[in-house]
Design a protein around this motif. Sequence first.
Motif, PDB file in Angstrom:
ATOM      1  N   UNK A  36      25.623  43.271  36.889  1.00  0.00           N
ATOM      2  CA  UNK A  36      25.975  43.542  35.399  1.00  0.00           C
ATOM      3  C   UNK A  36      26.949  42.676  35.123  1.00  0.00           C
ATOM      4  N   UNK A  37      27.768  41.812  36.013  1.00  0.00           N
ATOM      5  CA  UNK A  37      28.762  40.987  35.684  1.00  0.00           C
ATOM      6  C   UNK A  37      28.208  39.685  35.390  1.00  0.00           C
ATOM      7  N   UNK A  38      27.459  39.713  34.266  1.00  0.00           N
ATOM      8  CA  UNK A  38      26.777  38.365  34.019  1.00  0.00           C
ATOM      9  C   UNK A  38      27.669  37.291  33.335  1.00  0.00           C
ATOM     10  N   UNK A  39      27.859  35.915  33.942  1.00  0.00           N
ATOM     11  CA  UNK A  39      28.945  35.274  33.417  1.00  0.00           C
ATOM     12  C   UNK A  39      28.553  34.830  31.990  1.00  0.00           C
ATOM     13  N   UNK A  40      27.167  35.080  31.578  1.00  0.00           N
ATOM     14  CA  UNK A  40      26.744  34.620  30.019  1.00  0.00           C
ATOM     15  C   UNK A  40      27.202  35.666  29.111  1.00  0.00           C
ATOM     16  N   UNK A  41      27.702  36.529  29.472  1.00  0.00           N
ATOM     17  CA  UNK A  41      28.018  37.772  28.474  1.00  0.00           C
ATOM     18  C   UNK A  41      29.588  37.502  28.112  1.00  0.00           C
ATOM     19  N   UNK A  42      30.044  38.247  27.350  1.00  0.00           N
ATOM     20  CA  UNK A  42      31.340  38.269  26.801  1.00  0.00           C
ATOM     21  C   UNK A  42      32.343  38.899  27.893  1.00  0.00           C
ATOM     22  N   UNK A  43      33.893  38.689  27.679  1.00  0.00           N
ATOM     23  CA  UNK A  43      34.508  39.521  28.376  1.00  0.00           C
ATOM     24  C   UNK A  43      34.326  40.652  29.041  1.00  0.00           C
ATOM     25  N   UNK A  44      34.175  40.962  30.237  1.00  0.00           N
ATOM     26  CA  UNK A  44      33.615  42.354  30.713  1.00  0.00           C
ATOM     27  C   UNK A  44      34.870  42.737  31.702  1.00  0.00           C
ATOM     28  N   UNK A  45      35.027  44.122  31.555  1.00  0.00           N
ATOM     29  CA  UNK A  45      35.742  44.986  32.671  1.00  0.00           C
ATOM     30  C   UNK A  45      35.207  45.803  33.478  1.00  0.00           C
ATOM     31  N   UNK A  46      35.596  46.446  34.438  1.00  0.00           N
ATOM     32  CA  UNK A  46      35.095  47.244  35.563  1.00  0.00           C
ATOM     33  C   UNK A  46      35.927  48.488  35.244  1.00  0.00           C
ATOM     34  N   UNK A  47      35.539  49.511  34.833  1.00  0.00           N
ATOM     35  CA  UNK A  47      36.101  50.793  34.567  1.00  0.00           C
ATOM     36  C   UNK A  47      35.790  51.801  35.631  1.00  0.00           C
ATOM     37  N   UNK A  48      36.505  52.557  36.172  1.00  0.00           N
ATOM     38  CA  UNK A  48      36.354  53.666  37.134  1.00  0.00           C
ATOM     39  C   UNK A  48      36.731  54.882  35.973  1.00  0.00           C
ATOM     40  N   UNK A  49      35.926  55.819  36.122  1.00  0.00           N
ATOM     41  CA  UNK A  49      35.904  56.964  35.177  1.00  0.00           C
ATOM     42  C   UNK A  49      36.424  58.204  35.892  1.00  0.00           C
ATOM     43  N   UNK A  50      36.915  59.313  35.520  1.00  0.00           N
ATOM     44  CA  UNK A  50      37.732  60.303  35.960  1.00  0.00           C
ATOM     45  C   UNK A  50      36.595  61.375  36.627  1.00  0.00           C
ATOM     46  N   UNK A  51      35.430  61.104  35.995  1.00  0.00           N
ATOM     47  CA  UNK A  51      34.395  61.834  36.624  1.00  0.00           C
ATOM     48  C   UNK A  51      33.443  61.291  37.674  1.00  0.00           C
ATOM     49  N   UNK A  52      34.093  60.204  38.233  1.00  0.00           N
ATOM     50  CA  UNK A  52      33.872  59.613  39.414  1.00  0.00           C
ATOM     51  C   UNK A  52      32.809  58.618  39.173  1.00  0.00           C
ATOM     52  N   UNK A  53      32.321  58.330  37.982  1.00  0.00           N
ATOM     53  CA  UNK A  53      31.209  57.146  37.623  1.00  0.00           C
ATOM     54  C   UNK A  53      32.153  55.949  37.240  1.00  0.00           C
ATOM     55  N   UNK A  54      31.483  54.715  37.783  1.00  0.00           N
ATOM     56  CA  UNK A  54      31.904  53.402  37.019  1.00  0.00           C
ATOM     57  C   UNK A  54      30.990  52.655  36.243  1.00  0.00           C
ATOM     58  N   UNK A  55      31.473  51.752  35.497  1.00  0.00           N
ATOM     59  CA  UNK A  55      31.059  51.118  34.331  1.00  0.00           C
ATOM     60  C   UNK A  55      31.488  49.650  34.065  1.00  0.00           C
ATOM     61  N   UNK A  56      30.557  48.770  33.821  1.00  0.00           N
ATOM     62  CA  UNK A  56      31.040  47.550  33.412  1.00  0.00           C
ATOM     63  C   UNK A  56      30.853  47.417  31.882  1.00  0.00           C
ATOM     64  N   UNK A  57      31.739  47.196  31.148  1.00  0.00           N
ATOM     65  CA  UNK A  57      31.567  47.078  29.659  1.00  0.00           C
ATOM     66  C   UNK A  57      32.667  46.186  29.005  1.00  0.00           C
ATOM     67  N   UNK A  58      32.549  46.084  27.733  1.00  0.00           N
ATOM     68  CA  UNK A  58      33.391  45.357  26.846  1.00  0.00           C
ATOM     69  C   UNK A  58      34.768  46.168  26.947  1.00  0.00           C
TER      70      UNK A  58
END
Length: 274
Positions: A36-58
């Motif tokens: 999911x951390x594709x260098x061709x995409x825009x600036x991405x962040x790694x989020x850890x959510x309070x429900x225990x899930x994680x997400x790579x997103x803008x």
Amino acid sequence: MEGGPRTPEDVFKEFKARRSAILKALTTEVSQFYQQCDPDKENLCLYGHKDGSWEVNLPAEEVPPELPEPALGINFARDGMKENDWLALVAVHSDAWLLSLSFYFGARFGFDKDNRKQLFNMINGLPTIYEVVTGVVSNGNGNGNNNNSNGNNKKRPPIERGASNGSGKASNKPPFKGGQSKAVRAPRKEEENESESEKEDGSEESEEEEEGGGGDAVCGACGESDGQDQFWICCDLCEHWFHGKCVKITPARAEHIKHYKCPACSSSNKRSRA
């Protein structure tokens, strides 16, 4: 924030949930995270959510954001570093983000000195994400152990700082040779003249200055040759120079990059592997 944590215990409970989510991304679900951390995409962040899930997103578009944001642009360094080093770097920034988020809540809900101390002590009782990812300790609630005897965690080496001058700091002239990333400030014309003079004396340093380019170096991204006082970085594949800001590489991040590949070279390598 309605329904948000109000006590040190509440904040710590949310801290643990977000921490657990990030640990999953960097350990048991690392393949998905890497993809999911594709260098061709825009600036991405790694989020850890309070429900225990994680997400790579803008990052959040609103400025300032409602909550502190994670480190920006983690995807850009992915292909320029060893995987273990890159994961360790993301882990360090994730630790910093979780701390900032927790003490943001502390300030938001008016924690006094004793509450802040209580919150810190609870957080400090857990291993950091960096310690778990690099295998320094196991992912437990205690102090862990350096032997990692339970065998559940792959031991990862700590981040290697790849500067040949031994200082681990950016330099005004290329300290990197032999395939290591050449991250420097743009060479000036007077440096080029000095390099020519040293070349006549057979100095090795003249070769490094010459390798760094002349005063007319052109950025491979924007095509401009200005910014002599700015930070520049050279691609180890195509050997084109780039303004650090154009390829979103800071001097601090460059210290961790062993072999830098510009966005164009990263894309071509990816297509050739497909």
